[in-house]
Design an enzyme around this catalytic site. Structure first.
Site, PDB file in Angstrom:
ATOM      1  N   GLU A 261     135.726  12.078  80.620  1.00 36.30           N
ATOM      2  CA  GLU A 261     136.685  11.241  79.895  1.00 36.30           C
ATOM      3  C   GLU A 261     137.312  11.929  78.678  1.00 36.30           C
ATOM      4  O   GLU A 261     137.273  11.407  77.554  1.00 36.30           O
ATOM      5  CB  GLU A 261     136.015   9.916  79.494  1.00 36.30           C
ATOM      6  CG  GLU A 261     135.609   9.103  80.719  1.00 36.30           C
ATOM      7  CD  GLU A 261     135.030   7.729  80.387  1.00 36.30           C
ATOM      8  OE1 GLU A 261     134.810   7.436  79.196  1.00 36.30           O
ATOM      9  OE2 GLU A 261     134.796   6.955  81.337  1.00 36.30           O
TER      10      GLU A 261
ATOM     11  N   GLU B  70     132.993   7.155  88.215  1.00 34.41           N
ATOM     12  CA  GLU B  70     132.376   5.987  87.587  1.00 34.41           C
ATOM     13  C   GLU B  70     133.209   4.767  87.954  1.00 34.41           C
ATOM     14  O   GLU B  70     134.437   4.816  87.879  1.00 34.41           O
ATOM     15  CB  GLU B  70     132.344   6.087  86.058  1.00 34.41           C
ATOM     16  CG  GLU B  70     131.399   7.112  85.485  1.00 34.41           C
ATOM     17  CD  GLU B  70     131.414   7.099  83.949  1.00 34.41           C
ATOM     18  OE1 GLU B  70     131.790   6.051  83.357  1.00 34.41           O
ATOM     19  OE2 GLU B  70     131.077   8.124  83.355  1.00 34.41           O
TER      20      GLU B  70
END
Length: 501
Positions: free
Chosen positions: A162, A282
């Site tokens: 991220e 995810e």
């Protein structure tokens, strides 16, 4: 609401079931905990995931990067793989191959003091890029020595996590992330030319799709290896905080699927990368480890709806996470606290565990799929289905699903039911007074309360075949197996005698 669904012998329906591809975990050194291992083993027995992905491979808790200095000795550096070996051995013993995530930064290599989480992950670029590359290469070489080149080079290798969020990558500096990707991907390829590498592992939000486009353009222009693209997917919006807990409305599964399809379309807009895998490394409803939805039946049916469709847009996906041994925002002090996991503390199954168990064990040719069901034809001539009734805001009604299967002869319908009355350990815990510390009696009860209700229905004979009708309450989930029956009676055993007397 009632649905009448007639299955014909030649029916087919599109469905790509990748529910067992990968599962997420917290930081890797949590695998050194006994309860973590117990949860992992229990989940694997039910779901049989192929890969596992987690944070912190290079964080200080794993102890790989080591330094000594005055007054003990002159400055020395070396690598220590003791914990890495223990973690990887445990995964492999559970039938799991790593999906490697390269991060975070060891403190001694960090270019600034920025950290994230209770456990202080250093989420910054390296102050010495050459030392970082040495760390990556030597770690891969060690894994090859221990587990063999042929095995290790099959492990997907994702670079960072991220970076489009400033907490996970200092200032969300795209140029610095792209440079990190460049040097890291080349370091991986130097050691293992056949290992697949990818990124950018972005999370959703404003500008996230542009990150994918810019990442691919950079890799194309720099002629860098990129074998797959990764991103994350969460349904939560408009967060509202109450103490340490977070609550928010959820996007619909359709909204999330559309977002993932947009990413897929961006990838395919590059001729060089058209068709390369996209992995959702995810996904979940909420992105907070203290969001109570994760413990609920609603979470399970949200996941069922996603598992029925994510294969349309992705080549693999990974639920975040398998268990509640997880410490991003501190050590949880209650068995139910909204943790990401499919299993609560004390090996208490949550409803979401059964969504994954039902889908990972769903094998056969798909004959029907809609917003409430996926049905497959089994090799033994029977049929199997995962059924759900997702009820969001403003919709709280049961659905009755009436199936007709093209089966001759006697059949039995085996049902495993997960709903708010039959399999809801969270509600039981609330009614117990929400004890923070469970005694053995309470723990045993909650483990049993987390099991599906199981029953066998008698199939109805119809002109078109075998009929089964099942009613699903709001936010209910079920596994249905319709199997041909071959009786093997035991002479002298009279079951009816007990029923009639």
């Amino acid at each position: 609401m009632r649905k009448d669904i007639v299955i014909h012998s030649g029916d087919t329906a599109p469905f790509r079931n990748l529910a067992g591809y990968c599962v997420g975990t917290g930081r890797l050194d949590l695998a050194l905990h006994k309860e973590y291992q117990e949860e992992l083993s229990a989940v694997q027995k039910l779901c049989g995931f192929r890969h596992i992905r987690g944070h912190g491979l290079f964080s200080d808790q794993m102890g790989i990067w080591q330094e000594w200095g005055p007054p003990f000795a002159e400055k020395e550096q070396w690598l220590c793989f003791t914990y890495l070996d223990r973690v990887m051995d445990a995964y492999l013993e559970n039938g799991l191959e790593p999906f490697l995530e390269l991060g975070f930064m060891p403190e001694k290599l960090a270019s600034s003091p920025q950290t994230l989480f209770y456990w202080k992950a250093h989420t910054v670029p390296p102050k010495d890029p050459d030392a970082w590359c040495m760390l990556v290469k030597e770690t891969l070489k060690h894994l090859v020595r221990r587990y063999g080149r042929e095995r290790v080079e099959t492990w997907p290798c994702e670079i960072w996590n991220e970076p489009n969020l400033p907490g996970f990558w200092e200032k969300a500096d795209k140029a610095k992330y792209l440079e990190l990707y460049r040097i890291t991907a080349l370091a991986v390829r130097e050691v293992l030319p056949a290992m697949r590498v990818g990124g950018p592992a972005i999370c959703g939000g404003t500008g996230s799709q542009q990150w994918i486009s810019d990442f691919l353009a950079f890799c194309r222009d720099e002629k860098l290896p990129v074998d797959f693209v990764t991103r994350h997917a969460y349904m939560g919006q408009n967060p509202e905080h109450k103490s340490r807990y977070l609550y928010h409305k959820m996007n619909t599964p359709e909204v999330l699927i559309a977002e993932m399809r947009e990413s897929r379309d961006i990838i395919d807009s590059f001729p060089e990368y058209r068709g390369i895998p996209m992995y959702i490394t995810e996904f979940n409803t909420s992105y907070s480890p203290f969001c109570p939805i994760h413990d609920t039946n609603l979470n399970a049916v949200c996941c069922a709806a996603l598992l029925s469709r994510l294969g349309d847009v992705a080549d693999g996906y990974s639920y975040w996470t398998f268990g509640d041994v997880f410490e991003e925002q501190g050590i949880p002090n209650r068995p139910f606290h909204g943790g990401f996991g499919m299993m609560a503390a004390g090996l208490i199954p949550k409803p979401t565990l059964w969504a994954f168990s039902f889908f990972t064990n769903l094998k056969g040719d798909c004959v029907f799929r809609d917003e409430n069901a996926v049905v497959v034809r089994r090799e033994d001539g029977g049929y199997e289905a995962v059924l759900w009734n997702l009820c969001g805001e403003g919709k709280k009604e049961p659905v009755e699903l009436s199936f007709t299967f093209p089966m001759e002869g006697e059949a039995a319908a085996l049902v495993e039911l997960v709903d708010e009355e039959t399999c809801n350990p969270l509600a039981c815990w609330h009614r117990m007074g929400e004890p923070a510390d469970l005694d053995e009696e309470q723990l045993s009860f909650l483990r049993a309360a987390g099991q599906p209700a199981r029953r066998v229905l008698t199939a109805e004979k119809k002109n078109a075949g075998t009929g089964i009708t099942l009613s699903l309450a709001p936010n209910a989930l079920a596994r249905l197996r319709v199997l041909p029956v071959t009786k093997t009676e035991d002479p002298g055993y009279d079951y009816s005698w007990y029923c009639e007397n």
